[in-house]
Write an enzyme that holds these catalytic residues in place. Structure first.
Site, PDB file in Angstrom:
ATOM      1  N   TYR A 177      39.398  37.893  47.178  1.00 29.19           N
ATOM      2  CA  TYR A 177      40.258  39.033  47.488  1.00 29.19           C
ATOM      3  C   TYR A 177      41.561  38.856  46.722  1.00 29.19           C
ATOM      4  O   TYR A 177      41.604  38.180  45.695  1.00 29.19           O
ATOM      5  CB  TYR A 177      40.441  39.149  49.011  1.00 29.19           C
ATOM      6  CG  TYR A 177      41.003  40.466  49.438  1.00 29.19           C
ATOM      7  CD1 TYR A 177      40.462  41.666  48.977  1.00 29.19           C
ATOM      8  CD2 TYR A 177      42.102  40.524  50.295  1.00 29.19           C
ATOM      9  CE1 TYR A 177      40.997  42.885  49.355  1.00 29.19           C
ATOM     10  CE2 TYR A 177      42.638  41.740  50.681  1.00 29.19           C
ATOM     11  CZ  TYR A 177      42.084  42.909  50.203  1.00 29.19           C
ATOM     12  OH  TYR A 177      42.615  44.110  50.562  1.00 29.19           O
ATOM     13  N   ARG A 222      44.147  54.037  43.001  1.00 28.29           N
ATOM     14  CA  ARG A 222      45.347  53.228  43.228  1.00 28.29           C
ATOM     15  C   ARG A 222      44.914  51.838  43.687  1.00 28.29           C
ATOM     16  O   ARG A 222      45.043  51.484  44.849  1.00 28.29           O
ATOM     17  CB  ARG A 222      46.253  53.889  44.275  1.00 28.29           C
ATOM     18  CG  ARG A 222      47.641  53.277  44.387  1.00 28.29           C
ATOM     19  CD  ARG A 222      48.283  53.600  45.719  1.00 28.29           C
ATOM     20  NE  ARG A 222      47.508  53.102  46.848  1.00 28.29           N
ATOM     21  CZ  ARG A 222      47.535  51.855  47.281  1.00 28.29           C
ATOM     22  NH1 ARG A 222      48.276  50.930  46.668  1.00 28.29           N
ATOM     23  NH2 ARG A 222      46.802  51.482  48.318  1.00 28.29           N
ATOM     24  N   LYS A 263      36.122  43.501  50.107  1.00 27.98           N
ATOM     25  CA  LYS A 263      36.441  43.796  51.503  1.00 27.98           C
ATOM     26  C   LYS A 263      35.234  43.553  52.406  1.00 27.98           C
ATOM     27  O   LYS A 263      35.356  42.985  53.498  1.00 27.98           O
ATOM     28  CB  LYS A 263      36.877  45.255  51.637  1.00 27.98           C
ATOM     29  CG  LYS A 263      38.249  45.553  51.062  1.00 27.98           C
ATOM     30  CD  LYS A 263      39.344  45.372  52.090  1.00 27.98           C
ATOM     31  CE  LYS A 263      40.690  45.764  51.507  1.00 27.98           C
ATOM     32  NZ  LYS A 263      41.769  45.735  52.493  1.00 27.98           N
ATOM     33  N   GLU A 293      39.617  53.162  50.944  1.00 26.92           N
ATOM     34  CA  GLU A 293      40.302  52.024  50.311  1.00 26.92           C
ATOM     35  C   GLU A 293      40.894  52.427  48.964  1.00 26.92           C
ATOM     36  O   GLU A 293      40.191  52.924  48.087  1.00 26.92           O
ATOM     37  CB  GLU A 293      39.297  50.883  50.122  1.00 26.92           C
ATOM     38  CG  GLU A 293      39.929  49.554  49.860  1.00 26.92           C
ATOM     39  CD  GLU A 293      40.711  49.023  51.054  1.00 26.92           C
ATOM     40  OE1 GLU A 293      41.801  48.461  50.822  1.00 26.92           O
ATOM     41  OE2 GLU A 293      40.250  49.162  52.195  1.00 26.92           O
ATOM     42  N   ASP A 294      42.187  52.221  48.822  1.00 30.77           N
ATOM     43  CA  ASP A 294      42.886  52.385  47.535  1.00 30.77           C
ATOM     44  C   ASP A 294      42.751  53.786  46.950  1.00 30.77           C
ATOM     45  O   ASP A 294      42.569  53.955  45.738  1.00 30.77           O
ATOM     46  CB  ASP A 294      42.425  51.320  46.535  1.00 30.77           C
ATOM     47  CG  ASP A 294      42.975  49.945  46.893  1.00 30.77           C
ATOM     48  OD1 ASP A 294      43.783  49.868  47.827  1.00 30.77           O
ATOM     49  OD2 ASP A 294      42.609  48.958  46.248  1.00 30.77           O
ATOM     50  N   ASP A 344      42.532  51.365  55.437  1.00 30.14           N
ATOM     51  CA  ASP A 344      43.119  50.033  55.535  1.00 30.14           C
ATOM     52  C   ASP A 344      44.525  49.985  54.944  1.00 30.14           C
ATOM     53  O   ASP A 344      45.388  49.256  55.430  1.00 30.14           O
ATOM     54  CB  ASP A 344      42.215  49.011  54.833  1.00 30.14           C
ATOM     55  CG  ASP A 344      42.611  47.583  55.137  1.00 30.14           C
ATOM     56  OD1 ASP A 344      42.926  47.292  56.314  1.00 30.14           O
ATOM     57  OD2 ASP A 344      42.629  46.750  54.219  1.00 30.14           O
ATOM     58  N   ASP A 345      44.773  50.769  53.895  1.00 33.55           N
ATOM     59  CA  ASP A 345      46.091  50.761  53.267  1.00 33.55           C
ATOM     60  C   ASP A 345      47.152  51.347  54.195  1.00 33.55           C
ATOM     61  O   ASP A 345      48.303  50.907  54.189  1.00 33.55           O
ATOM     62  CB  ASP A 345      46.060  51.556  51.958  1.00 33.55           C
ATOM     63  CG  ASP A 345      45.002  51.025  51.003  1.00 33.55           C
ATOM     64  OD1 ASP A 345      45.076  49.838  50.664  1.00 33.55           O
ATOM     65  OD2 ASP A 345      44.095  51.781  50.632  1.00 33.55           O
ATOM     66  N   ASN A 367      50.973  43.743  46.618  1.00 27.70           N
ATOM     67  CA  ASN A 367      49.946  42.934  45.953  1.00 27.70           C
ATOM     68  C   ASN A 367      49.667  43.482  44.564  1.00 27.70           C
ATOM     69  O   ASN A 367      49.895  44.663  44.313  1.00 27.70           O
ATOM     70  CB  ASN A 367      48.644  42.985  46.775  1.00 27.70           C
ATOM     71  CG  ASN A 367      48.735  42.188  48.051  1.00 27.70           C
ATOM     72  OD1 ASN A 367      49.221  41.068  48.047  1.00 27.70           O
ATOM     73  ND2 ASN A 367      48.271  42.764  49.151  1.00 27.70           N
TER      74      ASN A 367
END
Length: 593
Positions: free
Chosen positions: A141, A194, A212, A284-285, A307-308, A449
């Protein structure tokens, strides 16, 4: 020589020299399906063997045990001669693999080695990851997965998960049916726009769902066969990728507007039709402008989780709750200042406000006034409200305009500084010294990150604050010595939350995600921080106990789902922690009949 072989085979067996051309294709093996006789232009059928035994068993990652197959298994499953005679335990295999991985100099090489292991021996991969989680988490990760996504086209060898592109529009349900597993419980999906702090990586964002879901299994115990990584390829605006000969996605500009909306709606409808009401879909993203819309649009019709926005918020809130034990006081005693007002920043801010409202019984509008956000144009204030995106408007408070972070720190005088900007080195020496000048123990969270994008390093935070900061980051940093004292930076890693959260949702049969379930996850994580952790300045527990932590988070989340009437699994288990532990996937090798 051939007469000797004929004696062994029997006098009636044909000799290679006697066979006709049709029978001697591919070294004397009969070409039953005509594959070798076909020209390059002719079509052939890709026949496979459905039952895993012998050679095929060794190449099935779910059942392969390598040299750990027993004598009985080698005899009964036609493995004689396919393996060297040594029988090696799973523990010895694990030591050997870890020794090999440690020989690699580059993190990306370690990542590739682990992915190869996952494709070849699933249980050994997860055993390795569980037993060495603190060492391997930064590889599978963040931060290494970011580099892997950037170079995904170059290192791509075997596909993992489903790639659903605009070419499949109108056929997405058919594509989902191509996946061999039917009992899917968790889907992690990205459109690659992203990726971490690295921007638009298009189809190469697949590294994120794959990583993930590896953690869903290793840290949360969700069965690997119940996990499905998906990339929605709607193009990319990354010129470098569009011109890269190794890029694996659609070579076109990113779809937007109605085309994008229709494509996502078909996907969400197909998932629900194929897998049912209780499959958890984790976004995600996705870029800010899509992430909030998708969560709002499907939050009432599907079991969705971003999750973001929500995972990051939950893990940060857990750290802040734990910090109150370290510092004394309550969340309502603090003033919060964020650098970054995107999906992570506003998601964290809203969950903090919800928790303060719950604790104080004050209206959430009043609780939001304790929280200030700075974006690329400065402090978010009322005079900017008309030009703000909808998700920023709740954070526009009465204040004169402020153009930069340092001036905002001096004007607001926060006790908590949180970075979600995606830009490195934005918590400068002046900023850290300023917040330290009016706080005995400032809380500083540099969350962006990967490591290169962190707002400041651990060494900078401790040095500039003269060792007074309560500090945590999104990516791992080594301990720092300052004035003879060792400071251990915490890691506000989403991996604390989403695996246990997902397990709690799955084991309760929840049909929707509610904000109170996120608060329950935060409280459960905060409760796992021990006195020994606090003595080191930590506001998060060590990852070495992550499966125990995930079980407690899952139990808390499930309990809240039952309380809210969102759980469908009946009857409710008496001991939810024990039930969570009993649901967890074990990577220990099984014995075969």
């Amino acid at each position: 020589m051939e007469s000797t072989f004929k004696g062994i085979r029997g006098s009636d067996a044909p000799c290679v020299l006697d066979m006709d051309d049709a029978a001697t294709v591919a070294g004397g093996v009969e070409d039953t399906y005509g594959e070798d006789r076909a020209t390059e232009e002719q079509l052939v059928t890709p026949w496979t063997v459905s039952v895993a035994s012998g050679y095929n068993l060794l190449r099935d990652p779910r059942y392969n045990k390598g040299l750990a197959f027993t004598e009985w298994e080698r005899e009964t499953h036609y493995l004689r001669g396919l393996l060297p005679p040594a029988i090696v335990s799973q523990e010895l295999q694990e030591r050997k693999i870890m020794n090999n991985i440690r020989q690699y100099q580059l993190p990306l090489q370690r990542y590739m080695a682990l992915m190869d292991l996952q494709e070849g021996n699933e249980r050994l991969f997860y055993k390795l990851l569980i037993d060495n989680v603190e060492e391997l988490l930064p590889i599978v990760y963040t931060p290494t997965v970011g580099e892997a996504c950037q170079k995904y086209g170059s290192i791509f060898s075997r596909p993992q998960g489903l790639y659903i592109s605009l070419k499949e529009k109108g056929k997405i349900l058919e594509v989902l049916k191509n996946w061999p597993e039917r009992s899917i419980q968790v889907i992690v999906v990205t459109d690659g726009e992203r990726i971490l702090g690295l921007g638009d990586l298009g189809c190469q964002g697949m590294g994120i769902p794959v990583g993930k879901l590896s953690l869903y299994t290793a840290l949360g115990g969700v069965r690997p066969s119940a996990c499905l990584p998906i990339t929605l390829d709607v193009g990319t605006n990354n010129e470098e990728l569009l011109n890269d000969e190794f890029y694996i996605g659609l070579r076109q500009r990113r779809a937007t507007g109605q085309e994008y909306t229709d494509f996502l709606h078909e996907f969400m409808s197909a998932v629900k039709q194929n897998y049912g009401e209780k499959v958890l879909i984790q976004f995600e993203d996705f870029a800010n402008h899509n992430a909030f819309d998708l969560l709002a649009r499907y939050g009432t019709t599907h079991l969705v989780f971003n999750d973001d926005i929500q995972g990051t918020a939950s893990v940060v809130l857990a750290g802040l709750i734990a910090a109150q034990t370290l510092l004394g006081g309550s969340l309502a005693d603090h003033t919060y200042l964020f650098l970054g007002a995107g999906e992570a920043g506003t998601g964290i801010a809203e969950l903090i406000a919800l928790e303060i409202s719950r604790q104080t019984k004050a209206p959430i509008e009043e609780c939001r006034k304790k929280i200030w956000l700075v974006d690329s144009k400065g402090l978010i204030v009322n005079t900017r409200k008309e030009s703000l995106q909808h998700f920023k408007k709740p954070w526009a408070h009465e204040h004169k305009p402020v153009n930069n972070l340092l001036d905002a720190v001096n004007a607001i005088k926060p006790t908590v500084l949180i970075g979600t900007s995606g830009k490195g080195q934005t918590f400068t020496k002046d900023v850290v010294e300023a917040i330290s000048s009016f706080n005995e123990r400032p809380i500083i969270l540099a969350l962006s990150n990967p490591t290169s994008q962190a707002e400041c390093t651990a060494e900078q935070a401790y040095t500039w604050s003269k060792g007074q900061a309560v500090f945590a980051t999104g990516s791992p940093f080594d301990p720092v010595e300052y004035n003879g004292k060792i400071h251990v930076p915490g890691q506000a890693n989403n991996a604390y939350i989403f695996p246990g959260f997902g397990l709690g949702v799955v084991m309760s049969g929840a049909i929707r995600v509610h904000d109170d379930m996120l608060l329950a996850a935060s409280e459960a994580l905060a409760q796992q921080v021990t006195e020994g952790n606090f003595e080191k300045g930590l506001i998060y527990p060590p990852f070495s106990n992550i499966r125990k932590i995930s079980a407690h988070i899952a139990a808390n989340v499930a309990a809240k789902a039952y309380e809210l009437g969102l759980a469908s699994r009946r009857p409710r288990p008496k001991d939810l922690v024990k039930f969570a532990e009993s649901c967890m996937y074990s990577p220990i090798y099984r014995n075969y009949r």
